[in-house]
Each structure stands twice: as C-alpha cells, then as structure tokens.
Motif scaffolding. Structure first.
Motif, short mmCIF file in Angstrom:
data_model
loop_
_atom_site.label_atom_id
_atom_site.label_comp_id
_atom_site.label_asym_id
_atom_site.label_seq_id
_atom_site.Cartn_x
_atom_site.Cartn_y
_atom_site.Cartn_z
N ALA A 123 0.82 -1.21 0.00
CA ALA A 123 0.00 0.00 0.00
C ALA A 123 0.86 1.26 0.00
CB ALA A 123 -0.94 0.00 1.20
N ASP A 124 1.99 1.24 0.70
CA ASP A 124 2.91 2.38 0.68
C ASP A 124 3.48 2.60 -0.72
OD1 ASP A 124 2.57 2.78 3.44
OD2 ASP A 124 4.24 1.45 3.93
N MET A 125 3.84 1.50 -1.38
CA MET A 125 4.35 1.60 -2.76
C MET A 125 3.32 2.27 -3.66
SD MET A 125 5.98 -2.20 -3.26
CE MET A 125 7.31 -2.84 -2.23
N VAL A 126 2.07 1.87 -3.51
CA VAL A 126 1.00 2.42 -4.34
C VAL A 126 0.76 3.89 -4.01
CG1 VAL A 126 -1.50 2.28 -4.73
CG2 VAL A 126 -0.10 0.21 -4.82
N ARG A 127 0.85 4.25 -2.73
CA ARG A 127 0.67 5.64 -2.34
C ARG A 127 1.76 6.51 -2.98
NH1 ARG A 127 0.89 4.74 2.63
NH2 ARG A 127 -1.29 4.11 2.78
N ALA A 128 2.97 6.00 -3.05
CA ALA A 128 4.05 6.74 -3.72
C ALA A 128 3.78 6.88 -5.20
CB ALA A 128 5.39 6.04 -3.47
N GLN A 129 3.26 5.82 -5.83
CA GLN A 129 2.92 5.88 -7.25
C GLN A 129 1.83 6.92 -7.50
OE1 GLN A 129 1.88 1.80 -7.81
NE2 GLN A 129 3.98 1.11 -8.13
N ALA A 130 0.86 6.99 -6.60
CA ALA A 130 -0.19 7.99 -6.74
C ALA A 130 0.39 9.40 -6.68
CB ALA A 130 -1.25 7.80 -5.65
N GLY A 131 1.37 9.59 -5.81
CA GLY A 131 2.04 10.89 -5.75
C GLY A 131 2.77 11.21 -7.04
N LEU A 132 3.39 10.18 -7.63
CA LEU A 132 4.06 10.37 -8.92
C LEU A 132 3.06 10.77 -9.99
CD1 LEU A 132 6.42 10.10 -10.95
CD2 LEU A 132 5.87 7.66 -11.07
N LEU A 133 1.93 10.08 -10.05
CA LEU A 133 0.92 10.41 -11.06
C LEU A 133 0.39 11.83 -10.87
CD1 LEU A 133 -1.17 7.13 -11.43
CD2 LEU A 133 0.85 7.87 -12.68
N ASP A 134 0.24 12.24 -9.62
CA ASP A 134 -0.17 13.63 -9.36
C ASP A 134 0.82 14.60 -9.98
OD1 ASP A 134 -2.35 12.71 -7.92
OD2 ASP A 134 -1.40 12.99 -5.95
N SER A 135 2.10 14.31 -9.82
CA SER A 135 3.13 15.21 -10.36
C SER A 135 3.15 15.22 -11.88
CB SER A 135 4.51 14.82 -9.82
OG SER A 135 4.97 13.61 -10.40
N LEU A 136 2.65 14.13 -12.49
CA LEU A 136 2.60 14.04 -13.95
C LEU A 136 1.28 14.57 -14.51
CD1 LEU A 136 4.12 10.46 -14.47
CD2 LEU A 136 5.26 12.67 -14.79
N GLY A 137 0.37 14.95 -13.65
CA GLY A 137 -0.92 15.45 -14.11
C GLY A 137 -1.86 14.35 -14.58
N VAL A 138 -1.65 13.14 -14.09
CA VAL A 138 -2.50 12.00 -14.48
C VAL A 138 -3.49 11.74 -13.35
CG1 VAL A 138 -2.57 9.55 -15.04
CG2 VAL A 138 -0.70 10.98 -15.90
N GLU A 139 -4.76 12.05 -13.59
CA GLU A 139 -5.77 11.86 -12.56
C GLU A 139 -6.36 10.45 -12.61
OE1 GLU A 139 -8.73 14.87 -12.84
OE2 GLU A 139 -7.32 16.53 -12.57
N THR A 140 -6.57 9.92 -13.83
CA THR A 140 -7.23 8.63 -13.98
C THR A 140 -6.39 7.73 -14.89
OG1 THR A 140 -9.39 9.71 -13.81
CG2 THR A 140 -9.35 7.47 -14.68
N LEU A 141 -6.31 6.47 -14.54
CA LEU A 141 -5.57 5.50 -15.33
C LEU A 141 -6.53 4.70 -16.19
CD1 LEU A 141 -3.17 4.17 -12.55
CD2 LEU A 141 -2.46 5.42 -14.60
N LEU A 142 -6.18 4.57 -17.47
CA LEU A 142 -6.91 3.64 -18.33
C LEU A 142 -6.78 2.24 -17.77
CD1 LEU A 142 -8.34 2.85 -21.02
CD2 LEU A 142 -6.06 2.62 -22.02
N ALA A 143 -5.58 1.91 -17.30
CA ALA A 143 -5.34 0.58 -16.73
C ALA A 143 -4.15 0.63 -15.80
CB ALA A 143 -5.10 -0.45 -17.84
#
Length: 371
Positions: A123-143
């Motif tokens: 879950a911590d790994m995923v939380r970090a990935q979510a932070g990365l996506l925020d920095s990339l401007g990606v709100e929603t993932l196709l997959a």
C-alpha cells in the motif's frame, strides 16, 4: 522503430505517510515513460513491476545492458502500445534503481539509510505511485497492469484509489502472501543476514553481502520455475558429459544455472532492498483491512478486471487467482478470468507464453471501446 523512452527522477513535493505510522520525507521516485498523454488525459497505463524488477520495462537496463523486462508486451504494435498509450513504470519505494530505498542517502547525514529506512508495504508503494501520477498530471488510469508483485500493486490500486482506475489487469498474482511464500522469503533474508559482509545492513557501496544475496536469489528463482520446465531444460544432465567430480562443485547443469542467476543478480540489486521488498510482500493481505472480506476491498471501485494465471505456477497458483475472481463477482464487479497453459511456471508472464498477449490486447481494447 524503437519507442522513445523518457527516463526521469523526481522527488515528491510532500512527505509520504506509511502504514507503519512513520513518514518518508519527500521520497525520490525513479521512473520511465513511453508515449504521450492524450488531450483528455485518458490513455495512461501504469505498469507495476515484480520483486526484482524495476522501471526499465521497455528499455535497456543501465547496469546489465539487457533489454527491458517486458519488451514482449510493451512496444509499437504490442498490447501496451506507446502509439496509443501513455505508459508509466516506476521503481517501487524500497527499491534500488532511483527510488527512495535503503541505499539512498539519508536526508540528515547523507549516509545510506540502511536499516534506518522504515519498513514499507504494498500500500505504501501504491501511495508513492499515486504521488508520482499527481506530479505528472494524471488523474485517472486507463489501466493498471502488473504481474506477480506488480499484480498485488494493481489490486491495491483498486482498493486504495477506486476512482482513479478504469481497469485492472492482474497476472500470476495473489491477494495475500501464503505461509509457503513467507517461508521462502525468510530463507532468503536469513542467507543475506548470515553473510558476514552484511554488517547489520551497514555495508559500503560495492562491499555488500554478495554471497548471501546470491543464495537468496537462487532460492527464490527455483519458485519462479516449474518442475516440468526444469526437467525439460536441464534434467539431470552433468556439466561435463558423464564425469562427476565427487566433490561439491557444480556437477549438474541446473546447479551451474542457479549459481549464474545468483551471481549476476548481485550486480544489479541491493541486499537491503531485497530485505525490505520481500517483507512488504509478506505483509500483503488485501482483505486484512476489510474484516477479512476480500470482496469488500473491491466494493468502491467500478473498474473492469482481468485476472490471468498459469497452470504450472506453483508460487501463485490458479487457486489464488480464482479467489480474487470470486471476490470480484461477490462485489458485483466486471471480471474476466483465464488460466493459460505454459511450461514456464511463475515466470510465464515474462516469457513467450501462447495466448498471453492476445488476452491482454483484447482486454485493453475492450476497455478503450467503453470510454
């Protein structure tokens, strides 16, 4: 023509809270991207890597020079296609290829974190990935897509961020680590910590417990293969015709193969990172936070799921995939499931397994048609 790959390294703008109650100060994340985000930002795919993987999913590894670990799946004309998708793959926190981990410099004194690094979870790994996506401007993932530990991250995404994921593709994975899985990991960790060069985790760069880490890799690598595959490839064949050494060198070809796998692994992986990531895997039990009811983990998501297993995978056998599918059905989610035939065991998701690319391609295109 090979896709253009962007290698990046960012530091998250905020501290990362961890399940342990500790906080990781503005962790660094190493990642690569392929393709471009489209105008409506609807074509992003996050690929999550396995235990010994990294972000180099479709480009040569900077240490080994080997091709990316999933070039069979990712590339022009392939199921995950940079001509259609914006593809992101990051090194997990706790790793050793650019993301914050035990080999990274501690923010206070600049020396490696070593065992000062906090214990992390999936879950911590995923939380970090979510932070990365925020920095990339990606709100929603196709997959979100992953095999093995990557599949666990994909499942965690559906539970932790149900509104950010349109589809989840889980390959050769499980919703929890079994006692057998934990046992194999403990053998590996003990091999590392028994090596005198481990020094309580405080070894210098290039001076780590290479022998212990190699043994850990050897033990783990056995679990990635199938008995049929090992027999077909090596059988009981000796290295030198019919000559036995009557000693303890590598008489058998399988012994030589495992030693090679072990020693080549230490060139690209950090021993402490191996301790931390295997512990994160052992702690994984997606139903734990939902009163032991796995279906409740999927109650909030509207994502479509595709779950794939392999008939010779005894590390994460088909029964584990069926457990996930049963929970998805109980939660009223749209779920597809297929068991593929392969002689390769758990490693089938990385190899040329008949039907795998077709299943992934069909699933992703079906999700795209529902946009």
């Amino acid at each position: 023509m090979s896709p253009k790959v962007a290698h990046n390294h960012v530091r998250l703008p905020q501290d990362l809270p961890l399940e342990s109650g500790q906080v990781l100060p503005r962790p660094a994340i190493g990642f690569e991207t392929l393709g471009r985000l489209n105008a409506d930002r609807s074509n992003a795919i996050l690929i999550c890597h396995a235990l010994t993987g990294d972000q180099y999913v479709a480009s040569p590894h900077p240490v080994t020079g080997k091709p990316g670990w999933w070039t069979r799946m990712v590339g022009p004309g392939l199921p995950i296609d940079p001509e259609r998708h914006f593809i992101i793959c990051s090194n997990v926190i706790g790793g050793c290829m650019g993301s914050e981990g035990p080999a990274s410099p501690h923010p206070v004194d600049g020396a490696p974190w070593a065992l000062r690094f906090p214990v992390i979870t999936i879950a911590d790994m995923v939380r970090a990935q979510a932070g990365l996506l925020d920095s990339l401007g990606v709100e929603t993932l196709l997959a979100v897509v992953g095999g093995s530990m990557g599949g666990m991250q994909a499942l965690q995404w559906a539970a932790s961020y149900p509104g950010r994921v349109r589809s989840v593709l889980v390959i050769a994975s499980a919703a929890r680590h079994s006692a057998q899985n934990i046992a194999f990991h403990e053998v590996g960790r003990q091999a590392i910590m028994a090596d005198p060069k481990w020094k309580g985790g405080a070894y210098g760069a290039g001076e780590g417990p290479a022998k212990g880490l190699a043994v850990a890799r050897m033990a783990a690598h056995i679990t990635y293969l199938s008995e049929a595959g090992l027999t077909a490839k090596f059988g009981r064949h000796l290295q030198q015709g019919n000559a036995k050494s009557f000693g303890f060198d590598a008489d058998f070809q399988i012994e030589s193969y495992l030693r090679h796998q072990g020693m080549s692994f230490v060139d690209r992986f950090d021993a402490n990172a191996y301790l931390y990531i295997t512990r994160a895997l052992d702690y994984f039990d997606l139903a734990e936070d939902y009163g032991g009811q796995l279906a409740q983990a999927f109650a909030a998501t509207e994502a479509r799921f595709c779950v794939i297993s392999f008939d010779t995978d005894w590390l994460y056998p088909t029964a584990e995939s069926k457990r996930i599918v049963q929970a998805l059905v109980a939660a009223g989610r749209h779920a597809s499931f297929v068991e593929l035939t392969s002689p390769f065991g758990h490693d089938a998701f990385l190899l040329d397994t008949p039907g795998l690319n077709e299943v992934v391609d069909g699933f992703l295109k079906a999700v795209e048609r529902t946009a």
